[in-house]
Design an enzyme around this catalytic site. Structure first.
Site, PDB file in Angstrom:
ATOM      1  N   LEU A   8     101.351 144.609   9.472  1.00  0.00           N
ATOM      2  CA  LEU A   8     100.045 145.279   9.407  1.00  0.00           C
ATOM      3  C   LEU A   8      99.109 144.518   8.481  1.00  0.00           C
ATOM      4  O   LEU A   8      99.413 144.317   7.309  1.00  0.00           O
ATOM      5  CB  LEU A   8     100.210 146.722   8.902  1.00  0.00           C
ATOM      6  CG  LEU A   8     101.154 147.608   9.709  1.00  0.00           C
ATOM      7  CD1 LEU A   8     101.013 149.067   9.262  1.00  0.00           C
ATOM      8  CD2 LEU A   8     100.934 147.461  11.197  1.00  0.00           C
ATOM      9  N   ALA A   9      97.987 144.099   9.034  1.00  0.00           N
ATOM     10  CA  ALA A   9      97.065 143.273   8.247  1.00  0.00           C
ATOM     11  C   ALA A   9      95.617 143.531   8.642  1.00  0.00           C
ATOM     12  O   ALA A   9      94.792 142.637   8.641  1.00  0.00           O
ATOM     13  CB  ALA A   9      97.410 141.800   8.433  1.00  0.00           C
ATOM     14  N   ARG A  15      89.280 147.178  -2.637  1.00  0.00           N
ATOM     15  CA  ARG A  15      89.382 147.021  -4.094  1.00  0.00           C
ATOM     16  C   ARG A  15      89.513 145.568  -4.544  1.00  0.00           C
ATOM     17  O   ARG A  15      89.491 145.272  -5.734  1.00  0.00           O
ATOM     18  CB  ARG A  15      90.548 147.871  -4.629  1.00  0.00           C
ATOM     19  CG  ARG A  15      90.204 149.358  -4.617  1.00  0.00           C
ATOM     20  CD  ARG A  15      91.234 150.160  -5.371  1.00  0.00           C
ATOM     21  NE  ARG A  15      92.490 150.273  -4.634  1.00  0.00           N
ATOM     22  CZ  ARG A  15      93.677 150.432  -5.216  1.00  0.00           C
ATOM     23  NH1 ARG A  15      93.786 150.470  -6.527  1.00  0.00           N
ATOM     24  NH2 ARG A  15      94.763 150.552  -4.477  1.00  0.00           N
ATOM     25  N   ASN A 169     107.627 155.295  -1.282  1.00  0.00           N
ATOM     26  CA  ASN A 169     107.648 154.590   0.001  1.00  0.00           C
ATOM     27  C   ASN A 169     107.064 153.186  -0.141  1.00  0.00           C
ATOM     28  O   ASN A 169     105.925 153.026  -0.584  1.00  0.00           O
ATOM     29  CB  ASN A 169     106.815 155.401   1.016  1.00  0.00           C
ATOM     30  CG  ASN A 169     106.708 154.698   2.357  1.00  0.00           C
ATOM     31  OD1 ASN A 169     107.596 153.937   2.741  1.00  0.00           O
ATOM     32  ND2 ASN A 169     105.621 154.967   3.075  1.00  0.00           N
ATOM     33  N   ASN A 226      96.472 145.109  -4.200  1.00  0.00           N
ATOM     34  CA  ASN A 226      95.261 145.862  -3.843  1.00  0.00           C
ATOM     35  C   ASN A 226      94.049 145.411  -4.639  1.00  0.00           C
ATOM     36  O   ASN A 226      92.913 145.666  -4.252  1.00  0.00           O
ATOM     37  CB  ASN A 226      95.481 147.356  -4.083  1.00  0.00           C
ATOM     38  CG  ASN A 226      96.597 147.902  -3.202  1.00  0.00           C
ATOM     39  OD1 ASN A 226      96.516 147.862  -1.984  1.00  0.00           O
ATOM     40  ND2 ASN A 226      97.677 148.367  -3.820  1.00  0.00           N
ATOM     41  N   ARG A 315      97.610 113.488  -2.467  1.00  0.00           N
ATOM     42  CA  ARG A 315      96.939 114.408  -1.546  1.00  0.00           C
ATOM     43  C   ARG A 315      97.617 114.372  -0.186  1.00  0.00           C
ATOM     44  O   ARG A 315      98.517 113.567   0.049  1.00  0.00           O
ATOM     45  CB  ARG A 315      95.460 114.031  -1.465  1.00  0.00           C
ATOM     46  CG  ARG A 315      94.721 114.313  -2.789  1.00  0.00           C
ATOM     47  CD  ARG A 315      93.324 113.769  -2.776  1.00  0.00           C
ATOM     48  NE  ARG A 315      92.595 114.201  -1.592  1.00  0.00           N
ATOM     49  CZ  ARG A 315      91.597 113.524  -1.030  1.00  0.00           C
ATOM     50  NH1 ARG A 315      91.221 112.361  -1.541  1.00  0.00           N
ATOM     51  NH2 ARG A 315      90.987 113.990   0.028  1.00  0.00           N
ATOM     52  N   TYR A 348      92.696 104.020  -6.203  1.00  0.00           N
ATOM     53  CA  TYR A 348      92.603 104.936  -5.058  1.00  0.00           C
ATOM     54  C   TYR A 348      93.166 104.272  -3.809  1.00  0.00           C
ATOM     55  O   TYR A 348      92.681 103.218  -3.381  1.00  0.00           O
ATOM     56  CB  TYR A 348      91.143 105.345  -4.792  1.00  0.00           C
ATOM     57  CG  TYR A 348      91.017 106.163  -3.522  1.00  0.00           C
ATOM     58  CD1 TYR A 348      91.716 107.359  -3.396  1.00  0.00           C
ATOM     59  CD2 TYR A 348      90.253 105.728  -2.437  1.00  0.00           C
ATOM     60  CE1 TYR A 348      91.647 108.108  -2.225  1.00  0.00           C
ATOM     61  CE2 TYR A 348      90.177 106.472  -1.268  1.00  0.00           C
ATOM     62  CZ  TYR A 348      90.885 107.664  -1.172  1.00  0.00           C
ATOM     63  OH  TYR A 348      90.829 108.399  -0.020  1.00  0.00           O
TER      64      TYR A 348
HETATM   65  C1  UD1 Z   1     100.837 153.182   2.404  1.00  0.00           C
HETATM   66  C2  UD1 Z   1     101.786 154.315   2.765  1.00  0.00           C
HETATM   67  C3  UD1 Z   1     102.384 154.893   1.486  1.00  0.00           C
HETATM   68  C4  UD1 Z   1     103.078 153.810   0.706  1.00  0.00           C
HETATM   69  C5  UD1 Z   1     102.137 152.639   0.440  1.00  0.00           C
HETATM   70  C6  UD1 Z   1     102.927 151.491  -0.128  1.00  0.00           C
HETATM   71  C7  UD1 Z   1     100.948 155.334   4.838  1.00  0.00           C
HETATM   72  C8  UD1 Z   1     100.195 156.447   5.428  1.00  0.00           C
HETATM   73  N1  UD1 Z   1     101.059 155.325   3.502  1.00  0.00           N
HETATM   74  O1  UD1 Z   1      99.771 153.735   1.680  1.00  0.00           O
HETATM   75  O2  UD1 Z   1     103.305 155.920   1.782  1.00  0.00           O
HETATM   76  O3  UD1 Z   1     103.579 154.332  -0.510  1.00  0.00           O
HETATM   77  O4  UD1 Z   1     101.526 152.180   1.667  1.00  0.00           O
HETATM   78  O5  UD1 Z   1     102.068 150.430  -0.470  1.00  0.00           O
HETATM   79  O6  UD1 Z   1     101.446 154.489   5.569  1.00  0.00           O
HETATM   80  N2  UD1 Z   1      96.612 149.114   7.664  1.00  0.00           N
HETATM   81  C9  UD1 Z   1      96.217 148.748   8.921  1.00  0.00           C
HETATM   82  N3  UD1 Z   1      95.474 149.615   9.674  1.00  0.00           N
HETATM   83  C10 UD1 Z   1      95.136 150.844   9.228  1.00  0.00           C
HETATM   84  C11 UD1 Z   1      95.556 151.207   7.920  1.00  0.00           C
HETATM   85  C12 UD1 Z   1      96.290 150.336   7.168  1.00  0.00           C
HETATM   86  O7  UD1 Z   1      96.515 147.635   9.356  1.00  0.00           O
HETATM   87  O8  UD1 Z   1      94.482 151.555   9.969  1.00  0.00           O
HETATM   88  C13 UD1 Z   1      97.417 148.154   6.856  1.00  0.00           C
HETATM   89  C14 UD1 Z   1      96.709 147.706   5.594  1.00  0.00           C
HETATM   90  O9  UD1 Z   1      95.977 146.526   5.835  1.00  0.00           O
HETATM   91  C15 UD1 Z   1      97.868 147.459   4.665  1.00  0.00           C
HETATM   92  C16 UD1 Z   1      98.916 148.457   5.108  1.00  0.00           C
HETATM   93  O10 UD1 Z   1      98.576 148.805   6.431  1.00  0.00           O
HETATM   94  O11 UD1 Z   1      98.422 146.168   4.792  1.00  0.00           O
HETATM   95  C17 UD1 Z   1      98.964 149.701   4.241  1.00  0.00           C
HETATM   96  O12 UD1 Z   1      97.736 150.381   4.306  1.00  0.00           O
HETATM   97  P1  UD1 Z   1      97.083 151.055   3.030  1.00  0.00           P
HETATM   98  O13 UD1 Z   1      95.816 151.676   3.441  1.00  0.00           O
HETATM   99  O14 UD1 Z   1      97.057 150.094   1.901  1.00  0.00           O
HETATM  100  O15 UD1 Z   1      98.150 152.205   2.748  1.00  0.00           O
HETATM  101  P2  UD1 Z   1      98.397 152.946   1.398  1.00  0.00           P
HETATM  102  O16 UD1 Z   1      97.363 153.990   1.218  1.00  0.00           O
HETATM  103  O17 UD1 Z   1      98.601 151.977   0.309  1.00  0.00           O
HETATM  104 CA    CA Z   2      98.152 149.713  -0.105  1.00  0.00          CA
END
Ligand code: UD1
Ligand code: CA
Length: 449
Positions: A8-9, A15, A169, A226, A315, A348
């Site tokens: 997931l990215a 922040r 988690n 974050n 390099r 160089y």
């Molecule tokens: C999430 C977890 C939380 C956990 C925490 C750990 C959920 C609902 N919550 O919270 O339980 O403790 O991570 O770090 O999963 N992302 C997407 N698409 C979206 C939303 C998020 O790709 O629609 C990706 C973000 O880029 C990120 C990851 O998912 O890489 C986590 O999303 P983020 O919003 O940071 O979740 P947290 O609120 O930190």
């Molecule tokens: Ca997060």
């Protein structure tokens, strides 16, 4: 058993306070995404799917630069982590075998930990990676009983009692692809954030009579990035681990805390690395090579017996064969130095091939750029390039040839020839004294005026 990994990215990373998507910020000279993909690749997965969103094009480019086999899907809008995973369904729903979800902003999950999760799948339909948090903050809480996971509660939705739980988690989750996408299709967004939470999966699994379990890892592995402060923390954590590993692998580090590694740095046993050395991406150093202090290296290869530095810059494309010596204030780019070549000082070398046992004198420059195009310099074996030679490329110097100091070499030099490319010296007897006397007289006259 085949494994598919979903990274997931898509998140913006608000922040970070940045125009760059969060997963493209660097730790150890590599985007965060590459760290997650390194963990993914350790499982030798059948498929890797990266879910992109913010900066989708750039993130996809970074993913395929790491591994051409990465597939990217765009999530727009971003409606939560379960919604993000569902974007991979068209690609993976028919896959047999396992699916693992990783976060692009969580760089340090170890391969062993992911293996442990796959093993735990023998006992549970859904396996979640948890950790005991020193400061649980706003992490989702795991409501568990031993290895059995009852549910995950997001901080925003948790009661005070649930918030007191310190088992958190990590976000990493594993199930069969079939079960994962089946459960995800049932996730709703009736929570405080109005998002589709991946964290609903354990509860949904249990509702169907499937079991959910927890695998626990050390908190250091789950360090998520974050903020810029966490990015700096992640860098420090990576470096201290990389230094310890290098020492463990038989590399001498004179001052470990001053050496900075990249994600893909490879250093052989019995290599010696001095103080204040920085490794950029794609550096390999063979056993027994030495890098002295204050060197900056990227995209280069240093062979056994070679000695580099102090104060050298290698390099991309610098290839040093065995026993090459590169000394202080030497820059080398896109050049192959064969065995035993010596480039000692203030030089160089760019876009060049240098034959074995050739000596390059101090102050030599390969003039490789005409303002528009780059050109190559080819120097044969056992040649001797006099100090302060300008080699105006494209140009070739043959085997056993010699260039006189201070020469500007614009024509090819045949093998075994001496090339003199400089003005002939003329001596004027007594002229120095005459000149000085005249200048001193002028100065004295000015002082009186
Ligand atoms: C999430 C977890 C939380 C956990 C925490 C750990 C959920 C609902 N919550 O919270 O339980 O403790 O991570 O770090 O999963 N992302 C997407 N698409 C979206 C939303 C998020 O790709 O629609 C990706 C973000 O880029 C990120 C990851 O998912 O890489 C986590 O999303 P983020 O919003 O940071 O979740 P947290 O609120 O930190
Ligand atoms: Ca997060």
């Amino acid at each position: 058993m085949s494994v598919s990994v979903i990274v997931l990215a898509a998140g913006m990373g608000t922040r970070m306070n940045s125009d760059t998507p969060k997963v493209l910020h660097h730790v150890a000279s590599a985007p965060l995404l590459h760290h997650a993909l390194t963990a993914a690749r350790s499982l030798e997965p059948a498929r890797i799917v990266v879910v992109t969103g913010h900066g989708a094009e750039d993130v996809a480019k970074a993913a395929t630069a790491f591994d051409e086999a990465c597939e990217c899907v765009v999530q727009d809008p971003q409606l939560g982590t379960a919604h993000a995973v569902s974007m991979a369904a068209p690609l993976l729903a028919d896959m047999s075998g396992e699916a693992i979800v990783l976060y692009g902003d969580t760089p340090f999950i170890r391969p062993e930990t992911l293996e442990a999760m796959l093993h735990a799948r023998a006992r549970h339909s859904v396996v979640v990676l948890g950790f005991e948090a020193k400061d649980p903050g706003r992490y989702g809480r795991l409501i568990a009983d031993g290895e059995t996971l009852h549910k995950i509660v997001e901080y925003k939705d948790a009661t005070d009692e649930e918030r007191a739980v310190t088992l958190c988690n990590s976000g990493v989750l594993c199930a069969s692809a079939k079960v994962m996408f089946d459960l995800i299709s049932k996730v709703e967004n009736s929570n405080v954030a109005g998002e589709y939470y991946l964290t609903d999966l354990p509860e949904l699994a249990r509702a169907q009579g499937l079991s959910a379990g927890v695998v626990i890892c050390d908190e250091s592995e789950t360090l998520g990035v974050n903020t810029r402060a966490q990015l700096a923390e992640a860098e420090a954590a990576f470096q201290s681990r990389a230094r310890a590993e290098a020492l463990e692998n038989g590399v001498t580090l004179t001052a470990p805390e001053t050496v900075f590694f990249a994600l893909d740095t490879h250093i052989g046993r019995d290599a010696i690395i001095g103080a204040n050395v920085l490794f950029g991406p794609a550096v390999t150093i063979e056993s027994g090579a030495e890098v002295k202090g204050f060197c900056h290296l990227e995209g280069c290869h240093i062979s056994r017996g070679a000695v580099v530095g102090p104060f050298a810059r290698l390099r991309p494309g610098a290839e040093l064969a065995e026993d090459v010596h590169v000394g202080n204030f030497v820059e080398i780019k896109n050049a192959i130095l064969d065995e035993g070549v010596k480039v000692g000082h203030l030089t160089y070398i760019g876009d060049a091939d240098i034959g074995e046992f050739t000596n390059i004198g101090a102050g030599t420059v390969t003039c490789n750029y005409d303002g528009v195009m780059k050109h190559r310099t080819k120097i044969g074996k056992r040649a001797f390039i006099g100090s302060d030679t300008m080699l105006v490329a494209p140009v070739t110097v043959g085997d056993d040839a010699l260039t006189a100091s201070g020469s500007v070499i614009t024509d090819n030099v045949p093998a075994e020839a001496v090339a003199l490319g400089r003005a002939k010296q003329v001596n004027k007897p007594g002229l120095a004294t005459a000149l000085m006397t005249r200048l001193k007289a002028i100065k004295a006259a000015k002082g009186k005026a």
